[in-house]
Design a protein around this motif. Sequence first.
Motif, PDB file in Angstrom:
ATOM      1  N   GLN A   1       0.842  -1.199   0.000  1.00  0.00           N
ATOM      2  CA  GLN A   1       0.000   0.000   0.000  1.00  0.00           C
ATOM      3  C   GLN A   1       0.872   1.242   0.000  1.00  0.00           C
ATOM      4  OE1 GLN A   1      -3.337  -0.153   2.908  1.00  0.00           O
ATOM      5  NE2 GLN A   1      -2.509  -2.166   3.452  1.00  0.00           N
ATOM      6  N   GLU A   2       0.676   2.077  -1.015  1.00  0.00           N
ATOM      7  CA  GLU A   2       1.463   3.306  -1.155  1.00  0.00           C
ATOM      8  C   GLU A   2       2.953   3.008  -1.071  1.00  0.00           C
ATOM      9  OE1 GLU A   2      -0.058   5.892  -2.131  1.00  0.00           O
ATOM     10  OE2 GLU A   2      -2.067   5.067  -1.792  1.00  0.00           O
ATOM     11  N   GLY A   3       3.368   1.887  -1.649  1.00  0.00           N
ATOM     12  CA  GLY A   3       4.774   1.505  -1.680  1.00  0.00           C
ATOM     13  C   GLY A   3       5.294   0.898  -0.399  1.00  0.00           C
ATOM     14  N   ARG A   4       4.425   0.684   0.611  1.00  0.00           N
ATOM     15  CA  ARG A   4       4.872   0.170   1.910  1.00  0.00           C
ATOM     16  C   ARG A   4       4.435  -1.283   2.105  1.00  0.00           C
ATOM     17  NH1 ARG A   4       2.929   5.229   3.467  1.00  0.00           N
ATOM     18  NH2 ARG A   4       1.055   4.263   4.300  1.00  0.00           N
ATOM     19  N   LEU A   5       5.318  -2.056   2.680  1.00  0.00           N
ATOM     20  CA  LEU A   5       5.039  -3.454   3.008  1.00  0.00           C
ATOM     21  C   LEU A   5       4.454  -3.546   4.406  1.00  0.00           C
ATOM     22  CD1 LEU A   5       8.419  -4.844   1.677  1.00  0.00           C
ATOM     23  CD2 LEU A   5       6.203  -5.263   0.628  1.00  0.00           C
ATOM     24  N   ASP A   6       3.598  -4.532   4.617  1.00  0.00           N
ATOM     25  CA  ASP A   6       2.965  -4.718   5.917  1.00  0.00           C
ATOM     26  C   ASP A   6       3.561  -5.954   6.595  1.00  0.00           C
ATOM     27  OD1 ASP A   6       1.306  -4.199   8.019  1.00  0.00           O
ATOM     28  OD2 ASP A   6      -0.475  -5.125   7.127  1.00  0.00           O
ATOM     29  N   TYR A   7       3.722  -5.875   7.923  1.00  0.00           N
ATOM     30  CA  TYR A   7       4.299  -6.977   8.689  1.00  0.00           C
ATOM     31  C   TYR A   7       3.234  -7.633   9.562  1.00  0.00           C
ATOM     32  CZ  TYR A   7       8.947  -5.524   7.298  1.00  0.00           C
ATOM     33  OH  TYR A   7      10.056  -5.219   6.555  1.00  0.00           O
TER      34      TYR A   7
ATOM     35  N   ALA B   1       8.603 -14.838  17.803  1.00  0.00           N
ATOM     36  CA  ALA B   1       8.588 -13.384  18.005  1.00  0.00           C
ATOM     37  C   ALA B   1       9.598 -12.684  17.105  1.00  0.00           C
ATOM     38  CB  ALA B   1       8.869 -13.069  19.473  1.00  0.00           C
ATOM     39  N   LEU B   2       9.523 -12.945  15.806  1.00  0.00           N
ATOM     40  CA  LEU B   2      10.374 -12.252  14.853  1.00  0.00           C
ATOM     41  C   LEU B   2       9.485 -11.606  13.785  1.00  0.00           C
ATOM     42  CD1 LEU B   2      13.341 -14.735  14.230  1.00  0.00           C
ATOM     43  CD2 LEU B   2      13.288 -12.729  15.694  1.00  0.00           C
ATOM     44  N   PRO B   3       9.894 -10.451  13.270  1.00  0.00           N
ATOM     45  CA  PRO B   3       9.066  -9.796  12.242  1.00  0.00           C
ATOM     46  C   PRO B   3       9.029 -10.624  10.964  1.00  0.00           C
ATOM     47  CG  PRO B   3      11.188  -8.689  12.458  1.00  0.00           C
ATOM     48  CD  PRO B   3      11.104  -9.675  13.581  1.00  0.00           C
ATOM     49  N   LYS B   4       7.870 -10.675  10.325  1.00  0.00           N
ATOM     50  CA  LYS B   4       7.692 -11.401   9.072  1.00  0.00           C
ATOM     51  C   LYS B   4       6.722 -10.615   8.210  1.00  0.00           C
ATOM     52  CE  LYS B   4       5.193 -15.284   8.730  1.00  0.00           C
ATOM     53  NZ  LYS B   4       4.340 -15.228   7.515  1.00  0.00           N
ATOM     54  N   LEU B   5       7.065 -10.462   6.954  1.00  0.00           N
ATOM     55  CA  LEU B   5       6.154  -9.781   6.048  1.00  0.00           C
ATOM     56  C   LEU B   5       4.832 -10.524   5.979  1.00  0.00           C
ATOM     57  CD1 LEU B   5       8.513  -8.686   3.127  1.00  0.00           C
ATOM     58  CD2 LEU B   5       7.445  -7.239   4.850  1.00  0.00           C
TER      59      LEU B   5
ATOM     60  N   ARG C   1      -3.013  -0.460  29.695  1.00  0.00           N
ATOM     61  CA  ARG C   1      -4.050  -1.388  30.131  1.00  0.00           C
ATOM     62  C   ARG C   1      -4.698  -2.132  28.948  1.00  0.00           C
ATOM     63  NH1 ARG C   1      -5.357   3.319  33.088  1.00  0.00           N
ATOM     64  NH2 ARG C   1      -4.542   3.244  35.221  1.00  0.00           N
ATOM     65  N   GLN C   2      -4.114  -2.008  27.761  1.00  0.00           N
ATOM     66  CA  GLN C   2      -4.566  -2.807  26.626  1.00  0.00           C
ATOM     67  C   GLN C   2      -3.403  -3.663  26.128  1.00  0.00           C
ATOM     68  OE1 GLN C   2      -6.724  -0.944  23.493  1.00  0.00           O
ATOM     69  NE2 GLN C   2      -8.254  -0.054  24.831  1.00  0.00           N
ATOM     70  N   VAL C   3      -3.741  -4.792  25.487  1.00  0.00           N
ATOM     71  CA  VAL C   3      -2.703  -5.745  25.109  1.00  0.00           C
ATOM     72  C   VAL C   3      -2.255  -5.591  23.662  1.00  0.00           C
ATOM     73  CG1 VAL C   3      -3.488  -7.450  26.782  1.00  0.00           C
ATOM     74  CG2 VAL C   3      -4.429  -7.498  24.461  1.00  0.00           C
ATOM     75  N   HIS C   4      -3.044  -4.922  22.818  1.00  0.00           N
ATOM     76  CA  HIS C   4      -2.710  -4.845  21.395  1.00  0.00           C
ATOM     77  C   HIS C   4      -1.566  -3.857  21.166  1.00  0.00           C
ATOM     78  CE1 HIS C   4      -6.068  -7.335  20.436  1.00  0.00           C
ATOM     79  NE2 HIS C   4      -6.951  -6.473  20.895  1.00  0.00           N
ATOM     80  N   ILE C   5      -0.491  -4.369  20.580  1.00  0.00           N
ATOM     81  CA  ILE C   5       0.691  -3.561  20.283  1.00  0.00           C
ATOM     82  C   ILE C   5       0.790  -3.363  18.778  1.00  0.00           C
ATOM     83  CG2 ILE C   5       3.220  -3.526  20.330  1.00  0.00           C
ATOM     84  CD1 ILE C   5       3.133  -5.017  22.959  1.00  0.00           C
ATOM     85  N   LEU C   6       1.088  -2.140  18.357  1.00  0.00           N
ATOM     86  CA  LEU C   6       1.315  -1.842  16.949  1.00  0.00           C
ATOM     87  C   LEU C   6       2.710  -1.258  16.770  1.00  0.00           C
ATOM     88  CD1 LEU C   6      -2.034  -0.206  15.759  1.00  0.00           C
ATOM     89  CD2 LEU C   6      -1.252  -2.543  15.413  1.00  0.00           C
TER      90      LEU C   6
END
Length: 711
Positions: A312-318, A330-334, A556-561
């Motif tokens: 999207q707009e030239g950017r890859l998502d992980y 726990a390693l980043p993956k496309l 107090r929330q678990v979702h990390i971005l």
Amino acid sequence: MNEAIVAIDIGGTCTDCVVIAGDGRVALGKAFTTPPEFYAGIGNALASAAAALGETAAALLARTRLFLHGTTVAENALVEGELAPAGLIATRGFEDTLFAMRGGYGRWSGLSEDEKRNPIDTDKPRPIVERSRVRGLAERTDARGCVLEAVDRADVERAVAALRASGASALGICLLWSFVNPANERAALEGVREHWPEVFVTASHEIAPLLGEYERMSTVALNVSLGPVVSRYLASLDRWLREAGCPATLLVMQAHGGLAPAPLAATRPVSLLESGPVAGLIGCKRLGERLGEQNIISADMGGTTFKVGTIQEGRLDYQRESMVLRYHYALPKLDVVSLGLAGGSIVAVDANGTPRLGPKSAGAYPGPICYHHGGHEPTLTDVDALLGYLNGEFFLEGRAELAIDDARAAFAAQVAAPLGMDTESAAAAVYRLANSRIHDLLHKTTVQRGLDPRRFALFSTGGTAGMHLPAVGRALGVRAIVIPHSASVHGAFGLATSDVVHDELVTQPMRAPADPAAVGALFAGLAERLVAQLQQEGFADADIRLARAIDMRYRRQVHILTVPLEAEPQPALAPLDAASLAAIGERFGELYRQRYGPESAFGDSGIELVTFRVRATGLVKKPAIASAPLGGADAGGAIVARRRAFIEDAGWLDDVPGYAFRALEPGNVVPGPAIVWTPITTAVVLASQTATLDGDRNFVIRAREARAPGP
């Protein structure tokens, strides 16, 4: 300079080769994969590409500067259970972390929606490490990094002796809070190396210094279980190259989207998991940059799986949560999503008279019936052959015969007759069934994520994709379908256009507004180590690029971005101030609402900065790819046959023209309906479409009345 870059991507059915010569010429090669000794397949693919350059494989290898490699050896070992017997050293009292997983989540994570419907029938995946091969150390570090109880080296010696006696051949160390202060884990690592110097060993602070006790331990367990297998393979490949007279540096693709030197990759084999599909996604991004396409659906359909990712707009998502066969790491993956459907998928009719397609694959051996390798069950490739798409004169440049009559007889007996249909109707029905499943996956990865397919170009890669994705793309409504020149070997093209990438991170939670000086110091320390590493690998400062990101969450929330600080990697890191950190916080809120919904953000709770990341890229010097000038539109001179074939939007036709790809010139326009045969793939152009060959010999397919590009 006459040096070459060679990229080899080994898949389940075929081994693909792309060569970029010093003068910018690109040569492609393809051959059947030859397990368990893969070198015959590598040699055959190399020979095919070398012949296109007018030389031998030996001469090509002798002038190769970089040998870039993508391999499935890690996931093959995991799928087939060929893992090394590994042992784990944990904090005493936490030896069951790997087996407890995250409670009930471990029972259903990674399952399909159908499999989750009966929770009683679910279970956790088989443990990577046997419980009898886990030992605890009496040690403790608290959440602030204070060492409350140091490691006793005698305790380490006893643990090593016990694990060695249990049959372990590799060891992992994962102690509590080691990512905050690794002192105890380092002491344990030193003890292991002192008492068992030759063992493959991994400590969690070296590979996954992140929050998440289970995820860290699972990552370590996967890494040490794969370590001996992957290390032997890479050492063997390097030896084969040297014996073949190849002086090249061996670089290996990682799942985060960059290359790594083979010695480093051998210490981090978990980062190779599912790296093959990632190479194709990287290749689509690079090709998109050449074509001016920033919004891309990358779809790869080869012999065993269908894989899709978006740009999207030239950017890859992980992926936020990396997983393979229900095992977390726990390693980043496309972010690449897979479906067990491809050319080798077996077609059958069940006891209820329902057609079934995959996920079982025939691979290269015994393979589809038409390959004449001993296969006896019809596959999707056999269906494509019956629909008129394959031509034996062009298949693998005529080096392999096609037994289409055998495929027709088996399909008629095993599929058409049980369905009560004639062979042609049944083949067309199976083709449409496959396309509907592909369409469903593409719809989920675009529309159901809030993406409008009309703004995207669909890049069709893999040996089977060109026969299916023009029809699927038309139904999905994309504005163009691109079949790259390297379509059937696009993973290798992605390798050939990739750079060396290293990541470092540190977990040090702090509340916003954070101190810019403290954040800047964390980033500076990480960047200094990464730059030094790339310099040791021979990269000049001018060829090094840096990018930062912060893992953030609402308190107090678990979702990390993960929030990137730079849109593109930069030669140097810009200083941070309070305003720039505030802007990052606002960007986090935008990403959170995009991911979880407009009312999901909980800004009043405050924001927490958890993990700080730096990615360093070493730009690999590559020859510029030469483009050809465009000529006239008339492609009639490339027609070599007319045949009966099935066209999705026109049905069965008796006089479909077939074009020889190599006879086409840049600028030629092929009107549908048509079939285009290349030595490594086939493209089917629908009656409502036209295909234009560009200067890089990529096919761009559009509707006859092409819609204007979206905003």
